[in-house]
Design a protein around this motif. Sequence first.
Motif, PDB file in Angstrom:
ATOM      1  N   LEU A  25       0.830  -1.204   0.000  1.00  0.00           N
ATOM      2  CA  LEU A  25       0.000   0.000   0.000  1.00  0.00           C
ATOM      3  C   LEU A  25       0.870   1.263   0.000  1.00  0.00           C
ATOM      4  N   ARG A  26       1.924   1.265   0.822  1.00  0.00           N
ATOM      5  CA  ARG A  26       2.827   2.427   0.859  1.00  0.00           C
ATOM      6  C   ARG A  26       3.431   2.684  -0.519  1.00  0.00           C
ATOM      7  N   GLN A  27       3.846   1.624  -1.181  1.00  0.00           N
ATOM      8  CA  GLN A  27       4.438   1.773  -2.507  1.00  0.00           C
ATOM      9  C   GLN A  27       3.414   2.308  -3.510  1.00  0.00           C
ATOM     10  N   TYR A  28       2.212   1.799  -3.412  1.00  0.00           N
ATOM     11  CA  TYR A  28       1.135   2.241  -4.314  1.00  0.00           C
ATOM     12  C   TYR A  28       0.859   3.730  -4.151  1.00  0.00           C
ATOM     13  N   LEU A  29       0.739   4.180  -2.888  1.00  0.00           N
ATOM     14  CA  LEU A  29       0.456   5.584  -2.627  1.00  0.00           C
ATOM     15  C   LEU A  29       1.625   6.486  -3.028  1.00  0.00           C
ATOM     16  N   ALA A  30       2.838   6.032  -2.759  1.00  0.00           N
ATOM     17  CA  ALA A  30       4.013   6.827  -3.128  1.00  0.00           C
ATOM     18  C   ALA A  30       4.134   6.941  -4.642  1.00  0.00           C
ATOM     19  N   ARG A  31       3.888   5.847  -5.333  1.00  0.00           N
ATOM     20  CA  ARG A  31       4.023   5.807  -6.794  1.00  0.00           C
ATOM     21  C   ARG A  31       2.960   6.660  -7.489  1.00  0.00           C
ATOM     22  N   ASN A  32       1.784   6.756  -6.887  1.00  0.00           N
ATOM     23  CA  ASN A  32       0.663   7.445  -7.548  1.00  0.00           C
ATOM     24  C   ASN A  32       0.258   8.735  -6.842  1.00  0.00           C
ATOM     25  N   TRP A  33       1.054   9.183  -5.875  1.00  0.00           N
ATOM     26  CA  TRP A  33       0.647  10.349  -5.100  1.00  0.00           C
ATOM     27  C   TRP A  33       0.394  11.581  -5.972  1.00  0.00           C
ATOM     28  N   GLN A  34       1.201  11.797  -6.978  1.00  0.00           N
ATOM     29  CA  GLN A  34       1.036  12.975  -7.828  1.00  0.00           C
ATOM     30  C   GLN A  34      -0.250  12.923  -8.644  1.00  0.00           C
ATOM     31  N   PHE A  35      -0.806  11.690  -8.787  1.00  0.00           N
ATOM     32  CA  PHE A  35      -2.026  11.548  -9.583  1.00  0.00           C
ATOM     33  C   PHE A  35      -3.291  11.532  -8.721  1.00  0.00           C
ATOM     34  N   ILE A  36      -3.098  11.557  -7.383  1.00  0.00           N
ATOM     35  CA  ILE A  36      -4.243  11.476  -6.485  1.00  0.00           C
ATOM     36  C   ILE A  36      -4.946  12.821  -6.345  1.00  0.00           C
ATOM     37  N   LYS A  37      -4.203  13.918  -6.473  1.00  0.00           N
ATOM     38  CA  LYS A  37      -4.823  15.239  -6.348  1.00  0.00           C
ATOM     39  C   LYS A  37      -5.909  15.377  -7.415  1.00  0.00           C
ATOM     40  N   SER A  38      -7.049  15.881  -7.015  1.00  0.00           N
ATOM     41  CA  SER A  38      -8.189  15.986  -7.933  1.00  0.00           C
ATOM     42  C   SER A  38      -7.898  16.990  -9.041  1.00  0.00           C
ATOM     43  N   PRO A  39      -8.467  16.785 -10.241  1.00  0.00           N
ATOM     44  CA  PRO A  39      -8.279  17.742 -11.340  1.00  0.00           C
ATOM     45  C   PRO A  39      -8.724  19.145 -10.957  1.00  0.00           C
ATOM     46  N   HIS A  40      -9.729  19.257 -10.112  1.00  0.00           N
ATOM     47  CA  HIS A  40     -10.211  20.572  -9.686  1.00  0.00           C
ATOM     48  C   HIS A  40      -9.111  21.324  -8.932  1.00  0.00           C
ATOM     49  N   ASP A  41      -8.398  20.563  -8.057  1.00  0.00           N
ATOM     50  CA  ASP A  41      -7.305  21.184  -7.306  1.00  0.00           C
ATOM     51  C   ASP A  41      -6.101  21.505  -8.187  1.00  0.00           C
ATOM     52  N   ARG A  42      -6.079  20.945  -9.377  1.00  0.00           N
ATOM     53  CA  ARG A  42      -4.977  21.233 -10.301  1.00  0.00           C
ATOM     54  C   ARG A  42      -5.306  22.406 -11.220  1.00  0.00           C
ATOM     55  N   GLY A  43      -6.499  22.940 -11.066  1.00  0.00           N
ATOM     56  CA  GLY A  43      -6.842  24.088 -11.891  1.00  0.00           C
ATOM     57  C   GLY A  43      -7.895  23.826 -12.944  1.00  0.00           C
ATOM     58  N   PHE A  44      -8.339  22.553 -13.094  1.00  0.00           N
ATOM     59  CA  PHE A  44      -9.386  22.238 -14.058  1.00  0.00           C
ATOM     60  C   PHE A  44     -10.744  22.461 -13.387  1.00  0.00           C
ATOM     61  N   MET A  45     -11.460  23.474 -13.847  1.00  0.00           N
ATOM     62  CA  MET A  45     -12.696  23.863 -13.177  1.00  0.00           C
ATOM     63  C   MET A  45     -13.900  23.044 -13.635  1.00  0.00           C
ATOM     64  N   ARG A  46     -13.892  22.526 -14.865  1.00  0.00           N
ATOM     65  CA  ARG A  46     -15.044  21.795 -15.389  1.00  0.00           C
ATOM     66  C   ARG A  46     -14.646  20.353 -15.673  1.00  0.00           C
ATOM     67  N   VAL A  47     -14.801  19.542 -14.665  1.00  0.00           N
ATOM     68  CA  VAL A  47     -14.468  18.125 -14.798  1.00  0.00           C
ATOM     69  C   VAL A  47     -15.609  17.304 -14.211  1.00  0.00           C
ATOM     70  N   GLY A  48     -16.085  16.339 -14.981  1.00  0.00           N
ATOM     71  CA  GLY A  48     -17.160  15.487 -14.497  1.00  0.00           C
ATOM     72  C   GLY A  48     -16.633  14.447 -13.530  1.00  0.00           C
ATOM     73  N   LYS A  49     -17.493  13.525 -13.153  1.00  0.00           N
ATOM     74  CA  LYS A  49     -17.097  12.477 -12.222  1.00  0.00           C
ATOM     75  C   LYS A  49     -16.100  11.541 -12.888  1.00  0.00           C
ATOM     76  N   LEU A  50     -15.035  11.253 -12.156  1.00  0.00           N
ATOM     77  CA  LEU A  50     -14.013  10.367 -12.695  1.00  0.00           C
ATOM     78  C   LEU A  50     -14.344   8.917 -12.366  1.00  0.00           C
ATOM     79  N   GLY A  51     -13.964   8.031 -13.255  1.00  0.00           N
ATOM     80  CA  GLY A  51     -14.167   6.620 -12.995  1.00  0.00           C
ATOM     81  C   GLY A  51     -15.585   6.151 -13.219  1.00  0.00           C
ATOM     82  N   SER A  52     -16.447   7.024 -13.757  1.00  0.00           N
ATOM     83  CA  SER A  52     -17.845   6.646 -13.930  1.00  0.00           C
ATOM     84  C   SER A  52     -17.999   5.495 -14.907  1.00  0.00           C
TER      85      SER A  52
END
Length: 373
Positions: A241-268
């Motif tokens: 689990l630690r490896q998984y979170l460390a490897r993907n941490w940069q991708f966990i931040k939501s698109p909204h927090d990255r500056g994308f204001m119009r993003v639908g539900k992910l993984g739908s």
Amino acid sequence: MYILADFIESLGNLDSLFDLEEQVILHLRKSFQLVVAEYLRQLDETLVPSIPAENTFINRQARTIEFMFGAVNFERRCYLRPNGSYYFPLDEQLQLEERKRISPYFKSVVAKIGQTTTMRNTAAMINLASQTDISAWSVDRIIRDMADTVKTEEKSSEEKLVKKRKVENLVVVPSAQRVEFTIDRYHFVKKIKQTFGLFNPLVDKAVKSVSLYDQNQLNVILDTFESQIKTDKELESLRVLRQYLARNWQFIKSPHDRGFMRVGKLGSVESSHRAYTYRMKKQGKVWSEKGLEAMLKLIEARVNGKLDKYLRGGLRKLQELTIEIATESLKTLSSAQLSNKHHSKHIGVLSGKIPVDAPTSSPIGAMAKIFSN
């Protein structure tokens, strides 16, 4: 009603609650099969005045329809048109297809169950519940027919829409200047629950820290969980689990927090595809192109919450009645009265005797001599 009286009289022969329930179901099935048969016969009679005078009455012919409550055998009138073609007014009134025995409601039940299990299992379940003998091949044919019904109703529904909703932008480019990867909430929550256990109070805290993108708080929670570990297997699971979170941490931040204001539900799409894969894949399943398309169409309608609407709308068109009949006579029908109408005369078992005093020169006498010896 006489039918109810007949059943009550039969209760004296039952020995257990099991027998009682079994007989209730059997008697109800039989009773309503007879009532519906009589109803269809009377409906057929009401159509006589509407028959064109140039058409010739030929005879009454039997037909059987499989309902969920059992098979109904009934007779309806056959006529000959001036052009030489035969037709049945009742069949046309009910839009009963030639050589088709399954009722519209029965078909809808098959279509719903068929989306959750194999054709063979669907047939077994239907036969158990309805006391019929439908085959897996018949289930497959019904699934395809119902898919066509859903497709027609879906198209009709779309045509009635005044204005369709349109997306502002829809872009697929293989050479995009910027590509953003993201992990939806479903995946990291699943990983945490698998490692911590469903009922561990640390799960909610870990999920919250990931959602807030608080890596320091998450590390504290992971260290706390590590102090609770008692087996090497749990320790290995935490390491993964630690490896998984460390490897993907940069991708966990939501698109909204990255500056994308119009993003639908992910993984739908990914989370919804289970409705398809659970039915379509594994267990050695093999699909023809038409069979695959039919099943996908039914599942799609169910996932969108439109299956009942489409089936009910499409199948009701096959059974709309524009003629009313008097039902008062049906209320006094007895099982015996209705049953007698369907009994054909037959010779049955013949009885006789061989006289022992017949002349020995006759065939009967010779036979009697053999048996007497």
